[in-house]
Write a protein that holds these residues in place. Sequence first.
Motif, PDB file in Angstrom:
ATOM      1  N   GLU A 199       0.830  -1.206   0.000  1.00 49.79           N
ATOM      2  CA  GLU A 199       0.000   0.000   0.000  1.00 49.79           C
ATOM      3  C   GLU A 199       0.863   1.255   0.000  1.00 49.79           C
ATOM      4  OE1 GLU A 199      -2.543  -0.606   3.421  1.00 49.79           O
ATOM      5  OE2 GLU A 199      -4.232  -1.076   2.106  1.00 49.79           O
ATOM      6  N   SER A 200       1.921   1.246   0.811  1.00 59.15           N
ATOM      7  CA  SER A 200       2.832   2.388   0.858  1.00 59.15           C
ATOM      8  C   SER A 200       3.509   2.594  -0.493  1.00 59.15           C
ATOM      9  CB  SER A 200       3.883   2.164   1.948  1.00 59.15           C
ATOM     10  OG  SER A 200       4.821   3.215   1.969  1.00 59.15           O
ATOM     11  N   ARG A 203       0.969   4.021  -3.018  1.00 61.92           N
ATOM     12  CA  ARG A 203       0.671   5.439  -2.773  1.00 61.92           C
ATOM     13  C   ARG A 203       1.789   6.334  -3.285  1.00 61.92           C
ATOM     14  NH1 ARG A 203      -1.784   3.595   2.121  1.00 61.92           N
ATOM     15  NH2 ARG A 203       0.207   3.723   3.201  1.00 61.92           N
ATOM     16  N   VAL A 208      -4.168   6.361  -5.889  1.00 56.77           N
ATOM     17  CA  VAL A 208      -5.026   7.029  -4.912  1.00 56.77           C
ATOM     18  C   VAL A 208      -6.275   6.197  -4.681  1.00 56.77           C
ATOM     19  CG1 VAL A 208      -4.212   9.331  -5.502  1.00 56.77           C
ATOM     20  CG2 VAL A 208      -6.159   8.380  -6.725  1.00 56.77           C
TER      21      VAL A 208
END
Length: 223
Positions: A199-200, A203, A208
């Motif tokens: 997820e990091s 991003r 988004v």
Amino acid sequence: MGYDTPEIVQEYLNELPFRVFNYSFNKLRIWILEIGKSNNKKLRFVGPGFKSAFIYYYNKQRSIFFQEIESNEYKITIYTANNIQTFIGNDLESVWNQVSCLKQFTGYQLFGLDHQYVQKLIHELQVSTCSLSDWNNTNLMTLIYKYHLKRYTYAQVNWQQLFDNWLLQESTVIELQLTLCNLYPKNYTLKDREYRAWESFLRHVGCVGITPFDKKQSKASLI
């Protein structure tokens, strides 16, 4: 909850791109409180948001020197027992020239910008983000992968495949859990820590709207 367990605390701390730290400079102990980046080569790319502090004597009183870099100005706020005084300048040297102490050092040194680890963090900020238009930039994407994901995931994962397939599909939305499972060997278990690293990573390459599941939903995420 387990947050008092050192191993769990360390795992969460490892996710942070920056943690407050301090180091010794001459007789000062300088605390680096926040990192900021810019395109200013003269400042070695440090920029707005940078904050540091140390304790020293001002007007014969033990004081806190709080330093920060904003968009168009450099600020020093000195906190003493009964007074707060602020100095503002157009650059590091002009703001420190207004302060009647520590004249033997440069503003660059006193802000903490010459420290090797500070420079490393600023460099990582420079390379740790991009946007969709950069997805074909293999070198940049690899740098971001190494920074956000590499140490937390299966060494042989073909992470580039996710972006190659995504660019080819008509929809801009993917179901993340299923997409990630297709990148790994059969029966591979994607751990929560590894999933958060993904997820990091996503991003920081411009994805988004990462929508996590809650306890009442199936284990799926949409981007």
